[in-house]
Design a protein around this motif. Structure first.
Motif: not given
Ligand SMILES: Nc1ncnc2c1ncn2[C@@H]1O[C@H](COP(=O)(O)OP(=O)(O)O)[C@@H](O)[C@H]1O
Ligand SMILES: [Mg+2]
Lengths: 330, 497
Positions: A203-204, A207, A210, A270, A327, A329, B86, B88, B90-95, B99, B141-143, B148
């Motif tokens: 997914g990232n 991140a 980090r 992801g 949403a 986006l 950060y 960006d 540093s989140l995981f858009p797919n989760l 989580e 990803a939806e936020l 975020k």
């Protein structure tokens, strides 16, 4: 219920069922137990490969070397066991094939995890390397008599049925291997931090680094695990074919990748589930199988498989896109 | 003086040939909000990454609670209570949100197996601390951007954070979201947290921070209590030069309306919009989010054509149904998010400059000679003062402000006559901002018309000749810039709420 409607797997299962119903109307033979067993058998090798590819795709990589790893493991295992005149159980063949596959997978992992080379380039290169090495140094002759253990394994069934015409149809034992592998991969991906780390990486990746995930360790697991599954798939393939042909398997890559993508895994990483992957494999195998039952020429099978992939991933991409728009986006 | 919780001492760091930091020091005390300011490329993000242990310094040391480290490990930093939000996020858009919130904690505790109950508990606790409610089962990803950021902050708080470092947290937020964020930051400070707030919007930094450290070209140039600095001081320290206010000589020629819009409507976006803009004029368009200003701009550029109404350019009615229509009519659009909408980061500067005019410069057969390309773009490098050793360098290597100039130049090179600028200085530092403003004035001086869509009231007051205020899809006010300042504008906008 609404959650169900949003799930890719739901549509995939519905599509497979609708297709099966259609084929059953056209040719009742499709509904027979014998054919069901055939479908399971046909899914086993592809399914094992697909599980490995799933792990790689989820992590954001791509692997095109699994078929070469499968062929290598299969052929070397057969040769070695024959050379030793080994008479014992097929379990040894599976362990040996799996070990060879794991080693070759770790070879990929080294370049990807430590030298940080792009996964597509590494696996393209290693696929060619493994295959070339196999054919140049180990042999090109088809092994027509497998070690005794593998032959016994190929005849072993989980469940048998006597059919009306007197023949016996059986569910091959190797199918159990796919079931166990699927459960294991599913548990690791969904239920352990190791697996969640693979999703996080896909997914990232920045991140994930980090956050303190051990990324090299994960790459070792990802490519080693894929190698293991590919090695097993190779040995199972040989058992089913009752021979070990070093030219086999290579060429399956696109079909397997297609099945996994059809199952909802994202090329961009992801995303993807074991259930979706198995459904994707099931759908492709069903299509191929049914087209044979309906006497469709094999070139047409390729056309149909390609069309199904385009249409189904197209639909998923559009709905995902529409939701993202909803949403706000894009 | 009280001992610092964390301090960086004489840190140097280079990337290849680029010296990003030279003997930089910064210290953060308990309950303090410190602003770290500097232009783009001055080394702020690099310094932060060193404090977080993500990068190792070439020289210097990091002191945490009096203990000296040559290089902090990311886990050590986290254990010491240092958390970075950060740029960006540093989140995981797919989760899922849950989580994302729980992942780092689970990792830190050496968790091996996932438990949904524990994950939910961690996530709920995290959001509760901010007093916010976000659906935990949504994927990130939806936020919205603001949500975020909330998730990123909530996640940071989970780790017994004592020090929170925010890298340009307001860049992508609307005014109102910025106020919410400041409320949260003040709360955190009241709870005894220390914050390092990285920014380049000076009003924000001055309003929020107790103390300020200024970087320029990877060096410390000033530091002290926030009260010691005026905005002018900060600008001078950051840029090393004096920037005067608006150098404006109005160049409007009254006799010709270059752009005339009559009764333009688009269902669900805006209705009965009419206005005119002359050559040499900068017309500002502002309004709250959802006022229809962006939609108006997009329809003028053919990205989302209007349903009815007329558009005239130099008294010629034009039909704009697509981007090529708009380009042919001489309308150019500089998008809001320069990185995702604006530049091809991996491509060379000259190619980026040329891309929008390719069809005009191509040989009739469709090919383009590199020599011609170079001739067409060369003058723009100089006119825009793009600082680069070569036009063949990838745009990714330029600083943010120079990247913005490339986007601007790309459209100017098309010989456009009407320039639509959507938030041209969002996320750009003061020095580059002043350059861009001067550039806009210079361009209209050459007979162009500019429509400037912006939230930045000071920018509108400084650059525009007139400001149109939109509300619910209509133009509700027209304010002449003469005698108007940002406070007057803020009052006008406030009246709409
Ligand atoms: N990973 C990197 N590789 C090469 N150069 C970098 C890298 N990160 C930052 N730099 C360079 O270091 C300088 C400082 O960058 P940065 O710390 O991001 O500045 P800021 O956050 O103040 O805008 C810039 O010149 C930038 O180009
Ligand atoms: Mg930065």
């Amino acid at each position: 219920m609404r959650a169900l409607l949003h799930r890719h797997e739901f549509y995939l299962a519905a599509l497979t069922l609708a297709l099966s119903a259609g084929i059953a109307l056209a040719n009742p033979a499709f509904c027979s137990v014998a054919n069901l067993f055939d479908l399971c058998q046909g899914s086993t090798v592809m399914g094992l490969f697909a599980l490995g590819v799933l792990i790689v795709l989820v992590s954001g990589g791509i692997d095109v070397s699994f078929a070469a790893i499968g062929a290598f493991s299969m052929y070397v295992t057969s040769k070695v066991l024959l050379g030793l005149d080994f008479q014992g159980s097929a379990a040894v063949a599976l362990v040996l094939g799996g070990a060879i596959g794991t080693l070759l997978g770790l070879f990929n992992a080294f370049f990807i995890g430590f030298l940080r080379l792009p996964t597509l380039i590494v696996t393209l290169g290693s696929a060619s390397l493994f295959r070339g090495f196999l054919l140049a140094f180990i042999g090109t002759a088809i092994v027509n008599t497998l070690p005794a253990g593998m032959v016994r394994f190929s005849k072993l069934t989980l469940w048998e049925m006597r059919l009306a015409d007197g023949t016996i149809a059986g569910l091959p034992a190797s199918f159990l291997l796919l079931v166990v592998a699927a459960l294991l991969v599913g548990c690791v991906l969904q239920g352990t931090m190791l697996g969640r780390g693979i999703y996080a990486l896909g997914g990232n990746p920045v991140a994930a680094a980090r956050a303190g995930f051990n990324l090299r360790g994960r790459q070792l697991f990802i490519y080693g695990g894929t190698g293991l599954l590919s090695g097993l798939a190779g040995v199972v393939h040989a058992c089913m074919m009752r021979n070990a042909n070093p030219f086999d398997l290579v060429g399956m890559e696109l079909n397997v990748l297609a099945a996994v993508v059809l199952g909802g895994a994202g090329i961009t990483g992801g995303r993807g589930t074991v259930l979706g992957t198995l459904l994707g494999v099931g759908l492709i195998v069903t299509i191929n199988n049914s087209l044979i039952l309906l006497d469709v020429p094999s070139y047409w099978q390729k056309v149909v498989v390609g069309a199904v992939i385009l249409v189904s991933t197209g639909i998923t991409a559009r709905t995902g896109w529409a939701r993202a728009r909803g949403a706000g986006l894009c | 003086m009280r001992p610092a919780i964390v301090a960086a001492r004489n840190i140097s760091k280079s990337f290849g040939g680029v010296q990003a930091l030279r003997e930089v020091s910064v210290a953060l005390h308990r309950g303090e909000i410190r602003g770290l300011v500097g232009e783009n490329g001055s080394g702020k993000s690099t310094l932060i990454q060193i404090l977080a242990g993500v990068l190792g310094p070439d020289a210097g040391e990091i002191v945490v609670d009096g203990k000296t480290h040559a290089h902090l490990d990311p886990r050590e930093a986290i254990r010491a209570g240092i958390q970075v939000i950060y740029q960006d996020f540093s989140l995981f858009p797919n989760l899922t949100v849950a989580e994302n919130l729980a992942l780092n904690t689970e990792l830190e505790h050496g968790t091996r197996f996932v438990s949904r109950r524990r994950r939910r508990r961690i996530a709920t606790a995290a959001l509760a601390r901010l007093g916010r409610d976000i659906d935990l089962t949504q994927t990130v990803a939806e936020l919205s951007v603001a949500d975020k950021q909330l998730v990123a902050i909530a996640r940071a708080l989970l780790h017994n954070a004592r020090v929170i470092i925010m890298d340009e947290p307001t860049t992508a937020l609307t005014q109102r979201e910025v106020q919410t964020l400041f409320g949260i930051v003040a709360d955190l400070k009241a709870q005894g947290m220390s914050l390092l707030f990285v920014g380049h919007k000076l009003q924000e930094v001055l309003a929020l921070c107790d103390a300020i450290t200024v970087l320029r070209n990877g060096r410390n140039v000033a530091e002290g209590e926030a009260a010691q600095f005026s905005p002018g001081d900060l600008v001078r320290h950051m840029t090393g030069r004096h920037l005067q206010g608006r150098p404006r000589a109005t160049t409007v020629s009254e006799d010709e309306d270059l752009l005339k819009v009559t009764d333009l409507s688009k269902a669900g976006a805006f209705a009965h919009v009419s206005f005119a803009a002359g050559a040499g004029e900068v017309v500002g368009i502002t309004g709250l989010l959802g006022s229809g200003r962006t939609e108006l701009a997009l329809s003028l550029f053919g990205l989302a054509p209007a349903d009815s109404g007329t558009i005239e350019i130099a008294e010629q009615a034009v039909r704009i149904r697509s981007v090529p229509d708009a380009l042919r009519a001489g309308i150019a659009y500089v998008p809001e998010d320069r990185l995702t909408e604006g530049v091809f980061a991996e491509q060379s500067i000259e190619r980026n400059l040329a891309i929008s005019g390719l069809s005009a410069w191509a040989h009739p057969a469709g090919w383009i000679s590199p020599a011609r390309l170079r001739r067409v773009v060369a003058p723009w490098l100089g006119r825009l003062r793009i600082q680069t050793p070569s036009a063949r360098m990838p745009v990714a290597g330029l600083s943010g402000g120079n990247q913005q100039k490339v986007v601007l130049g790309r459209w100017l090179a098309t010989q456009a006559r009407v320039l639509i600028l959507n938030g041209p200085t969002v996320g750009v530092d003061v020095g580059a901002k002043a350059d861009i403003h001067a550039q806009i004035r210079e361009l209209v001086g050459h007979g162009l018309t500019a429509l400037l869509i912006s939230d930045d009231l000071r920018e509108l007051a400084e650059v525009c000749d007139r400001i149109l205020v939109m509300h619910r899809g209509r133009i509700v006010r027209e304010i002449p810039a003469a005698g108007c300042d940002e406070n007057a504008l803020a009052r006008e906008l406030g009246r709409l709420e």
